[in-house]
Design an enzyme around this catalytic site. Structure first.
Site, PDB file in Angstrom:
ATOM      1  N   GLU A 167       0.801  -1.222   0.000  1.00 44.89           N
ATOM      2  CA  GLU A 167       0.000   0.000   0.000  1.00 44.89           C
ATOM      3  C   GLU A 167       0.839   1.280   0.000  1.00 44.89           C
ATOM      4  O   GLU A 167       0.882   2.045   0.978  1.00 44.89           O
ATOM      5  CB  GLU A 167      -0.976   0.001   1.176  1.00 44.89           C
ATOM      6  CG  GLU A 167      -1.978  -1.132   1.110  1.00 44.89           C
ATOM      7  CD  GLU A 167      -3.112  -1.037   2.105  1.00 44.89           C
ATOM      8  OE1 GLU A 167      -4.087  -1.790   1.960  1.00 44.89           O
ATOM      9  OE2 GLU A 167      -3.039  -0.200   3.034  1.00 44.89           O
ATOM     10  N   GLU A 352      -5.684  -8.239   0.122  1.00 47.59           N
ATOM     11  CA  GLU A 352      -6.407  -7.883   1.342  1.00 47.59           C
ATOM     12  C   GLU A 352      -7.833  -7.531   0.990  1.00 47.59           C
ATOM     13  O   GLU A 352      -8.082  -6.771   0.056  1.00 47.59           O
ATOM     14  CB  GLU A 352      -5.782  -6.674   2.064  1.00 47.59           C
ATOM     15  CG  GLU A 352      -4.452  -6.922   2.727  1.00 47.59           C
ATOM     16  CD  GLU A 352      -3.937  -5.691   3.460  1.00 47.59           C
ATOM     17  OE1 GLU A 352      -4.768  -4.841   3.884  1.00 47.59           O
ATOM     18  OE2 GLU A 352      -2.704  -5.579   3.608  1.00 47.59           O
TER      19      GLU A 352
END
Length: 442
Positions: A167, A352
């Site tokens: 991320e 995720e």
């Protein structure tokens, strides 16, 4: 759950994900200080000033936690390797205890038939490097590549795949412009440089991994569904700008070697001189793309404030414990967008997807079961529409340290009592295990 393993392509990987600082217990095993330690120790940054010093004590309970993955019938485990645990000063002499821990972790996965999916960096920057400017320092590209060489030199012969960074938007924008994550800056120049340097570090690390002979390497990007708050032209422009910052900046750099114009409008004056020279290394081929997806944001223009001149307002759907709108259609849209516009037939993994939710009596967890089911349906539809989706990792295996939210938000399939550290599988754990076990659609 209605869907099962039988509904997904042969070889589709089911797993769960965690991150080092969120579960391991950073005070153990010779780990050095990281910028999350100091961020959490600063009043107002983290609920109750909680940190990851103990977390779930995965450092000492690793074997039992790996048993939970095996007993759920999972194929794979996505974990991260702590930079500050392996290199307490960020550079220099490795910590033997840290390297030994990850040795045991990878071997423990393989002994249980779990494929180890490694993420090199998941946010715990060593404090010694933070002191030098961290992600605002262009040398961070070499620092990360050097760390990758050390840790992958130890476990890289046994991991199934390697992601460079988790991320980047959170590493750069959330942490240097919004200030919600460590180091907690609110500075557009720092944010612009971090936004570029995190890409540069990905590219430099990919180069190092290729030099080491690794051929299953990629990156994990987070995406959101982005919508204008109204049909007003100003809101549509604001949503396009946020989409460029949050969704397009990183994937366009990697897939196309360029940055979106809507984001450059505000960031280019603050980018490092000669940033264009880094784009060739940033955009070298990857072997897979990891997609993290949680929610949809509605964007509203705000007059009279500096660029990007917008704010996020609540959408109409139900919300998770984090206040995030539940919008499974956005996962389908993200996956098909990635394959259509950026990566073609490259393997994609949902690295995720999950939800925080307050505890239900007897860990009944019905809301989470419904959430997983609906997002599995979105993945199933994306595959039907031609996306080469090869796996799904639920976030997260355990209730854990949820960064600025401390231990208040619970994402886990497994309940953790943070007083006793006792693990109790929730109904969602058993429901997902049942879906994974069913191979004939029955």
């Amino acid at each position: 759950m209605k869907l099962s393993r039988a509904d997904f392509p042969q070889g589709f990987q089911f797993g769960a994900a965690t991150a080092a600082y969120q579960i391991e217990g950073h005070r153990f095993g010779g780990a050095g200080p990281c910028h999350w330690d100091s961020f959490a120790a600063t009043p107002g940054n983290v609920i109750r000033a909680e940190d990851g010093a103990l977390a779930c004590d995965h450092y000492h309970r690793m074997e039992a936690d790996l048993d939970l993955l095996r007993d759920a019938g999972m194929d794979a485990y996505r974990f991260s390797t702590s930079w500050a645990r392996v290199l307490p000063e960020g550079r220099g002499t490795p910590n033997a205890e840290g390297l030994d821990f990850y040795d045991r972790l990878v071997d423990g996965c393989l002994e249980r038939g779990l494929k180890p999916y490694q993420t090199i960096y998941h946010w715990e920057l060593p404090s010694a490097l933070s002191d030098l400017g961290g992600w605002t320092n262009p040398d961070v590209a070499d620092w990360l590549a050097d760390f990758a060489e050390v840790i992958c030199g130890r476990i890289g012969d046994r991991v199934h795949s390697i992601a460079t960074i988790n991320e980047p938007w959170c590493v750069a924008w959330l942490s240097h412009f919004i200030g919600h994550h460590a180091p907690g800056l609110r500075d557009i120049r720092a944010a612009a440089r971090a936004m570029h340097h995190v890409n540069k570090a990905h590219g430099r690390t990919m180069t190092r991994l290729r030099d080491m002979g690794h051929d299953t390497c990629g990156i994990v990007l987070n995406f959101e569904a982005t919508a204008p708050a109204s049909d007003a032209a100003a809101d549509i422009r604001a949503a396009a700008t946020q989409d460029a910052i949050n969704n397009r900046w990183f994937i366009e750099a990697i897939a196309k070697g360029s940055y979106p114009a809507e984001a450059l409008e505000g960031l280019e004056p603050h980018l490092p001189r000669g940033w264009q020279d880094d784009m060739a290394e940033i955009s070298q081929p990857i072997d897979f793309l990891g997609v993290n997806y949680y929610t949809r944001n509605h964007v509203q223009a705000v007059e009279g404030v500096p660029w990007p001149s917008s704010t996020v307002v609540d959408g109409p759907r139900d919300k998770t414990q984090m206040g995030w709108e539940i919008f499974p259609e956005g996962l389908h849209g993200t996956l098909t967008r990635m394959s259509r516009d950026y990566v073609g037939d490259l393997p994609i993994f949902v690295t995720e997807n999950g939800m925080a939710w307050p505890e239900e009596p007897d860990h009944a967890d019905g809301v989470r079961i419904d959430f997983i089911e609906r997002h599995l349906q979105a993945m199933h539809a994306a595959i039907a529409d031609g996306t080469n989706l090869q796996g799904f990792f639920y976030w997260s295996l355990l209730d854990n340290y949820e960064w600025a939210f401390g231990y208040e938000k619970r994402f886990g399939l497994v309940h953790v009592d943070f007083d006793t550290l006792e693990r109790t599988p929730k109904a969602s754990y058993h429901a997902l295990a049942d879906a994974i076990a069913r191979k004939d659609g029955a």
